[in-house]
Design an enzyme around this catalytic site. Sequence first.
Site, short mmCIF file in Angstrom:
data_model
loop_
_atom_site.label_atom_id
_atom_site.label_comp_id
_atom_site.label_asym_id
_atom_site.label_seq_id
_atom_site.Cartn_x
_atom_site.Cartn_y
_atom_site.Cartn_z
N GLU A 1 9.18 41.79 12.08
CA GLU A 1 9.90 42.98 11.62
C GLU A 1 10.54 42.69 10.26
O GLU A 1 10.92 41.54 9.98
CB GLU A 1 10.99 43.36 12.64
CG GLU A 1 11.85 44.52 12.20
CD GLU A 1 12.70 45.11 13.34
OE1 GLU A 1 12.72 44.54 14.45
OE2 GLU A 1 13.34 46.15 13.09
N ASN B 1 9.16 53.45 18.29
CA ASN B 1 9.77 52.25 18.86
C ASN B 1 11.12 52.62 19.44
O ASN B 1 11.91 53.32 18.79
CB ASN B 1 9.97 51.19 17.77
CG ASN B 1 10.88 50.06 18.23
OD1 ASN B 1 10.46 49.20 19.00
ND2 ASN B 1 12.14 50.06 17.79
N GLU B 2 11.37 52.20 20.64
CA GLU B 2 12.66 52.48 21.30
C GLU B 2 13.09 53.93 21.01
O GLU B 2 14.18 54.18 20.48
CB GLU B 2 13.73 51.45 20.89
CG GLU B 2 13.32 50.05 21.30
CD GLU B 2 14.43 48.99 21.28
OE1 GLU B 2 15.50 49.25 20.73
OE2 GLU B 2 14.20 47.91 21.87
N TYR C 1 15.21 41.98 26.68
CA TYR C 1 15.86 40.81 26.08
C TYR C 1 16.78 40.19 27.12
O TYR C 1 17.31 40.87 28.00
CB TYR C 1 16.67 41.20 24.84
CG TYR C 1 15.81 41.55 23.64
CD1 TYR C 1 15.26 40.54 22.86
CD2 TYR C 1 15.53 42.87 23.31
CE1 TYR C 1 14.47 40.84 21.75
CE2 TYR C 1 14.75 43.18 22.20
CZ TYR C 1 14.22 42.15 21.44
OH TYR C 1 13.45 42.46 20.34
N GLU D 1 8.44 43.66 23.15
CA GLU D 1 9.60 42.88 22.69
C GLU D 1 10.19 42.16 23.88
O GLU D 1 10.60 42.80 24.87
CB GLU D 1 10.67 43.78 22.04
CG GLU D 1 10.26 44.31 20.68
CD GLU D 1 11.34 45.11 19.98
OE1 GLU D 1 12.54 44.82 20.19
OE2 GLU D 1 10.97 46.04 19.24
N GLN E 1 11.42 37.12 17.70
CA GLN E 1 10.41 37.45 16.73
C GLN E 1 9.82 36.16 16.18
O GLN E 1 10.37 35.10 16.42
CB GLN E 1 11.02 38.29 15.62
CG GLN E 1 11.62 39.60 16.14
CD GLN E 1 11.85 40.64 15.03
OE1 GLN E 1 11.41 40.50 13.91
NE2 GLN E 1 12.58 41.69 15.38
#
Length: 548
Positions: free
Chosen positions: A62, A221-222, A293, A345, A395
Amino acid sequence: MRCITRRDFVKSTMACGVALTGAPLGTIAGRWASSLADSRIDVLLDEPIGTIAPEIYGHFVEHLGGVVYDGIWVGEESRVPNIGGIRRAIVEALRPIRPSVIRWPGGCFADSYDWRDGIGPREQRPRRTNFWIDQRALREVGNVPAKYDANHFGTNEFIRFCRLVEAQPYLAVNVRSLPARAFFEWVEYCNSPAGSTTLAEQREAGGEREPFEVKYWGIGNESWGCGGNFTPEEYAAEYRRFATWAVPQYDVELAFIGSGPSGRDLEWTRRFLRALDERRDLDRMWGWALHHYTSAPNGEAVAFDDMAWYDLLASANLMDSLITAHWQVMGEVDRQHRIKLVVDEWGAWHRMTTNIDPAHLFGQQSTIRDALVAGLTLDTFNRHADKVAMANIAQLVNCIHSLFLADEDEFLLTPTYHVFSMYAAHQGARAVRVVTSAPTVHWRDAEERDRSLWGLNGSASVRDDALTLTVTNSHLTEARETEITIRGATVGAIAATTLAARDVHDHNTFEKPDTVVPTTARLRVGRSPFVYRFPAASVTKLEIALGR
Ligand code: AHR
């Protein structure tokens, strides 16, 4: 060979004795079956799960902090060794681990990015304010690329990076702040045949005559958060405008990926799929993206205590139930399970107290604890090879759960890199069922609740006559003496690779880059069952030659 059913096996091993302690880290011992074993692993070769998609071993890049600028892109004029502006060290380190697929340009950044800013002559590209500029950590650092992006790394540069490391590109589309037409034109820019359209000519003017053949496209995204703050029904309407009817194929089998839930938000999955199904649009969707996460209470990357060790592993271990829960909900609408899960992710996210450069937003150091998170998560994906079609650790470099840390001409491999290197053997192999039994690990969390976690966990896959068995031992101090049975084949030579640390807080630094590295030993076992000792707090790969 003695045959027992899976049920008998689990019952008989529940009564295992207490663990052996004090095993020196990193030692490897292969023996015959032993009554000292406190744990057991059964590999059931005749119970295949599915082929492990190489894309499960994917990455995420990113425009955030030091990921692109400094991490990957150093520029052609840089004193840092580079290949056309791309850091040579990262290319050379990635190739052997077969990175399979790389997602770009975000993340939250994707929904503020105009791909048209990143094409054409580099010196003429506009400088733009980065999505992450208002993060407090960036206030003190001046006008760095993390705040003002000169767009020197655009679509052509990203595709060149992918080609250098033989990864497929996965592009995340801006749904929040650009119209659908900009997406169709990005597809045209990337995939229309040489000389066919004005955009193909622009691509060629940038040095790339042949189409990029980009297959994977993430639609936002999200979208429940930074990607538009939509309700599932609103996002379904956006998804439809972007991904149905109007997207040209250019002979590429396009794979659209919907912006799925965060963690256990089953209602996002259920309501979105129902809304999409109302117009029978399900068949244009290839994957459904899940984000998860993991973090532990004090949030420290290196200065963690025992509780934070186990809390973090337990939080990562939730991935297993997230996959099964969302899969079940997806099946309510997509009964044939045509749409697969894409965990685009995932990773361990700590407080920003160990970043190596102030501009490296969300930069963090990495210990054997992060390596265990990587190992147990990849094992989880392997065990769900029938459901998970892609996954991307967040990432790649200088940010969250990175494989690399880089700062100007300094560069290092983190313990997580070594896990990806060890696990690369699973890519494209056939996952088979593994039954594991070991003394459960117990601890008390910050709220004084009793918590527990499996002692050993892992996954196995077969390619030709080679079995790869990967195992994590979550116990901080106890090795696990384990009787391993390979059901359905005889056992030949074994190569055992172990990643462990002298101290669990150890980490690799530019001065000492080889503090946490794997070691490999060759064992002659010749029969199954055999006993293997998994060191405390370790990730292990056993590569086992099979005879039938
Ligand atoms: O990986 C960092 C950020 O975490 C991503 O930009 C976003 O998608 C997620 O919330």
